[in-house]
Design an enzyme around this catalytic site. Structure first.
Site, mmCIF file in Angstrom:
data_model
loop_
_atom_site.group_PDB
_atom_site.id
_atom_site.type_symbol
_atom_site.label_atom_id
_atom_site.label_comp_id
_atom_site.label_asym_id
_atom_site.label_seq_id
_atom_site.Cartn_x
_atom_site.Cartn_y
_atom_site.Cartn_z
ATOM 1 N N ALA A 39 0.835 -1.205 0.000
ATOM 2 C CA ALA A 39 0.000 0.000 0.000
ATOM 3 C C ALA A 39 0.874 1.261 0.000
ATOM 4 C CB ALA A 39 -0.918 -0.007 1.213
ATOM 5 N N LYS A 69 -2.524 -14.391 -14.699
ATOM 6 C CA LYS A 69 -3.683 -14.957 -14.008
ATOM 7 C C LYS A 69 -4.942 -14.623 -14.815
ATOM 8 C CE LYS A 69 -6.428 -14.385 -9.824
ATOM 9 N NZ LYS A 69 -6.607 -13.681 -8.563
HETATM 10 P P1 FAD Z 1 1.773 -4.173 5.425
HETATM 11 O O1 FAD Z 1 2.310 -5.023 4.349
HETATM 12 O O2 FAD Z 1 1.535 -4.814 6.751
HETATM 13 O O3 FAD Z 1 2.765 -2.949 5.594
HETATM 14 C C1 FAD Z 1 2.745 -2.142 6.743
HETATM 15 C C2 FAD Z 1 3.919 -1.202 6.699
HETATM 16 O O4 FAD Z 1 3.811 -0.341 7.809
HETATM 17 C C3 FAD Z 1 5.283 -1.872 6.806
HETATM 18 O O5 FAD Z 1 6.183 -1.248 5.920
HETATM 19 C C4 FAD Z 1 5.730 -1.593 8.233
HETATM 20 O O6 FAD Z 1 7.130 -1.480 8.336
HETATM 21 C C5 FAD Z 1 5.055 -0.263 8.450
HETATM 22 N N1 FAD Z 1 4.837 0.030 9.870
HETATM 23 C C6 FAD Z 1 3.945 -0.525 10.709
HETATM 24 N N2 FAD Z 1 4.079 -0.023 11.946
HETATM 25 C C7 FAD Z 1 5.072 0.885 11.871
HETATM 26 C C8 FAD Z 1 5.707 1.743 12.808
HETATM 27 N N3 FAD Z 1 5.354 1.779 14.100
HETATM 28 N N4 FAD Z 1 6.712 2.542 12.378
HETATM 29 C C9 FAD Z 1 7.111 2.524 11.093
HETATM 30 N N5 FAD Z 1 6.555 1.742 10.166
HETATM 31 C C10 FAD Z 1 5.562 0.918 10.547
HETATM 32 N N6 FAD Z 1 -4.330 -8.922 -1.378
HETATM 33 C C11 FAD Z 1 -4.472 -9.161 -2.689
HETATM 34 O O7 FAD Z 1 -4.760 -8.244 -3.453
HETATM 35 N N7 FAD Z 1 -4.299 -10.436 -3.163
HETATM 36 C C12 FAD Z 1 -4.058 -11.495 -2.368
HETATM 37 O O8 FAD Z 1 -3.878 -12.603 -2.854
HETATM 38 C C13 FAD Z 1 -3.994 -11.272 -0.975
HETATM 39 N N8 FAD Z 1 -3.772 -12.284 -0.105
HETATM 40 C C14 FAD Z 1 -3.748 -12.030 1.233
HETATM 41 C C15 FAD Z 1 -3.661 -13.085 2.151
HETATM 42 C C16 FAD Z 1 -3.696 -12.824 3.509
HETATM 43 C C17 FAD Z 1 -3.643 -13.959 4.474
HETATM 44 C C18 FAD Z 1 -3.758 -11.493 3.985
HETATM 45 C C19 FAD Z 1 -3.748 -11.200 5.456
HETATM 46 C C20 FAD Z 1 -3.816 -10.450 3.091
HETATM 47 C C21 FAD Z 1 -3.844 -10.695 1.721
HETATM 48 N N9 FAD Z 1 -3.976 -9.662 0.806
HETATM 49 C C22 FAD Z 1 -4.115 -9.928 -0.522
HETATM 50 C C23 FAD Z 1 -3.919 -8.272 1.264
HETATM 51 C C24 FAD Z 1 -2.519 -7.723 0.999
HETATM 52 O O9 FAD Z 1 -1.566 -8.516 1.633
HETATM 53 C C25 FAD Z 1 -2.409 -6.286 1.468
HETATM 54 O O10 FAD Z 1 -3.476 -5.534 0.966
HETATM 55 C C26 FAD Z 1 -1.130 -5.658 0.986
HETATM 56 O O11 FAD Z 1 -0.032 -6.451 1.267
HETATM 57 C C27 FAD Z 1 -0.948 -4.297 1.585
HETATM 58 O O12 FAD Z 1 -0.566 -4.373 2.911
HETATM 59 P P2 FAD Z 1 -0.192 -3.010 3.630
HETATM 60 O O13 FAD Z 1 0.831 -2.327 2.836
HETATM 61 O O14 FAD Z 1 -1.469 -2.296 3.917
HETATM 62 O O15 FAD Z 1 0.376 -3.492 5.036
#
Ligand code: FAD
Length: 496
Positions: A17, A79
């Site tokens: 994200a 895909k």
């Molecule tokens: P994260 O990847 O968790 O990133 C969070 C970021 O915040 C990290 O960089 C971390 O370092 C930072 N952070 C957190 N706390 C702090 C702090 N205190 N200080 C500094 N930095 C911090 N989506 C799909 O589209 N297709 C799929 O097949 C799919 N499969 C999935 C399967 C599972 C089991 C799950 C749980 C999710 C799946 N998703 C899928 C969703 C997908 O994984 C997420 O939408 C995507 O990875 C984005 O995650 P994110 O960036 O929001 O969070």
């Protein structure tokens, strides 16, 4: 209204994200902005999220990214859909492909012609009328200049974030390494003023994008926005993920295999396979989940299975004050139809469309939130459909899913389809008629009648109408190479 100009954008979090947001803001509206991304290597990312849907294409086009380059950099495969195994009953499967089925007419969808064909003994599966469907089943694929095919990717999430980071930094985004320890709020307005890191440094900003994952450090931790829980409709609350070596050529679809208390994914990349089990802790404990997952995968393990707890639902507001939540911080609908990355992309594009250059305006916030809710509810209903419309009664989990109350919006759709074969889509919704149709039929819901306009076509005319579509699909698919061969030619990844 806050009339302060928005110039400094701070993105908290550097998972998929965070870096998608940084890449888009940096490239598309970054000239007059100062964009900083804060992430912590010590915390890491969720490390899953590797199956996508065709809309990612549009995002890449917007950024001017070349498909073959993104794919080579992320070990990606193509895909064409998702194969659902054991969902209606154990031992049966169906494919939800990304293509359009047959040809509609002004009054009704293709399914009405297909239904009458069935009555007349023309008993081909509905997927035979869709090129993406047939190509997926036969493991064929190519990108050809004169033929469009709705396709998406399986990609390595870590490599994807790395690729986007390089791109974002080349467009002026600054990265700061550090752990966010405190979120500073303005005492009068409650707006976020800055993020304090463990080093003592404070990153100040005008607009904050919360990409901190499930933690939701800004949107929830600081702003207490609230969360609407959907677990009564989507009871799975844990996942266990593990990567394995590839044992066979990658197929151009994701596998979603239902088990007694959840389901398992298989996502083939060029160099490995992503596997996982999504399960409901009320009916399956972690040890049983591990046994089940490890008993149903092929190939050597490349890492230790990892548990990821989650709570299905949505943040009550996705934009609150001067904070926009993108990614897992904004909510989570489970990964069955690979919709999370799509929702990330939608929130980023929407944020840019409503970008508060001249200050935060409540009307923009309200519009943003209303659009987001509509999109999420459509996806939520579509996912519930897979659990609720099933003939499975072999476990407590499936008995719960079959009999649980469902949202009125979904009940209405199911009733319309059952009674008259009608499927509809509101313009902003993600899942269109062909998707609803494939899944409703695949889950065993058969309409009681077809639209009477089909009877205006004579029997011979109907037969040749159906034959022509099927033969056209067959011709196109026969001309496609094997999926794996095409990858080797088009976007083969370099060994690490
Ligand atoms: P994260 O990847 O968790 O990133 C969070 C970021 O915040 C990290 O960089 C971390 O370092 C930072 N952070 C957190 N706390 C702090 C702090 N205190 N200080 C500094 N930095 C911090 N989506 C799909 O589209 N297709 C799929 O097949 C799919 N499969 C999935 C399967 C599972 C089991 C799950 C749980 C999710 C799946 N998703 C899928 C969703 C997908 O994984 C997420 O939408 C995507 O990875 C984005 O995650 P994110 O960036 O929001 O969070």
């Amino acid at each position: 209204m806050d009339t302060e100009r928005i110039r400094r954008v701070v993105i908290a979090g550097g998972g998929t994200a965070g870096w998608m947001a940084a890449a888009a803001l940096g490239k598309l509206i970054g000239k007059n902005l100062d964009i900083t991304l804060v992430e912590s290597d010590a915390i890491g990312t969720v490390g899953v999220g590797e199956a996508t849907i065709p809309t990612l294409h549009v995002f890449h086009q917007l950024l001017g990214l070349k498909e073959s380059e993104v794919m080579a950099a992320t070990n990606a495969t193509f895909k064409l859909g998702i194969n659902f195994e054991n969902w209606r009953v154990p031992g049966e499967d169906y494919l939800h492909s990304f293509g359009f089925l047959g040809k509609d007419c002004w009054a009704c969808g293709f399914q009405h012609f297909w239904l009458k064909g069935l009555e007349q003994g023309i008993e081909y599966p509905i997927g035979d009328y869709c090129k993406e469907h047939l190509a997926a089943r036969e493991h064929r694929f190519a990108v050809l200049p004169d033929q469009d095919r709705n396709h998406a990717y399986h990609l390595d999430a870590t490599l994807y974030a790395k690729f986007l980071r390089k791109f974002a930094e080349s467009h002026g985004v600054k990265r700061v390494e550090g752990k966010i320890e405190d979120v500073r709020l303005n005492a009068d307005t409650g707006f976020i003023e800055g993020l304090q890191l463990d080093s003592g440094q404070v990153i100040e900003g005008d607009l904050f994008v919360d990409c901190t994952g499930f933690r939701g450090l800004l949107i929830e931790g600081a702003l207490h926005t609230g969360y609407e829980d959907w677990t009564h409709w989507l009871p799975c609350d844990r996942a266990m993920a593990v990567q394995t070596e590839s044992t066979r050529p990658a197929v151009p679809f994701t596998r979603a295999i239902a088990h007694e208390s959840g389901w398992q994914w298989q996502i083939p990349l060029q160099n490995r396979v992503g596997n996982g089990l999504v399960y409901c802790s009320r009916y399956l404990d972690d040890e049983q989940a591990r046994e089940l997952l490890l008993g149903n995968i092929e190939g050597e393990l490349l890492n230790e299975p990892r548990i990821i707890p989650f709570r299905t639902g949505t943040r009550r507001q996705h934009w609150n004050k001067n904070c926009v939540a993108v990614g897992l911080s904004s909510g989570f609908i489970e990964p069955m139809e690979s919709t999370s990355i799509h929702l990330i992309q939608r929130n980023i594009v929407r944020m840019m469309q409503l970008f508060p250059s001249r200050g935060i305006v409540q009307a923009d916030i309200d519009e943003f939130n209303a659009q987001t809710v509509r999109e999420m509810e459509n996806i939520r209903d579509f996912i519930i459909l897979h659990y609720n419309v099933t003939d499975r009664t072999d476990s407590k989990f499936w008995r719960y899913c079959r009999s649980m109350p469902i949202p009125d919006s979904l009940a209405h759709r199911l009733e319309m389809f059952r009674e008259s074969g009608v499927v509809f889509k509101f313009p902003p919704e993600l899942f269109g008629e062909s998707s609803w149709l494939q899944v409703m039929l695949g889950q065993g819901l058969m309409p009681e009648r077809y639209h009477p306009i089909v009877d205006l076509m004579g029997d011979e005319e109907l037969k040749s109408f159906l034959d022509n579509i099927r033969k056209g699909v067959r011709r196109q698919v026969d001309n496609l190479p094997d999926h794996r061969q095409f990858i080797d030619h088009y976007c083969k990844a370099m060994p690490a």
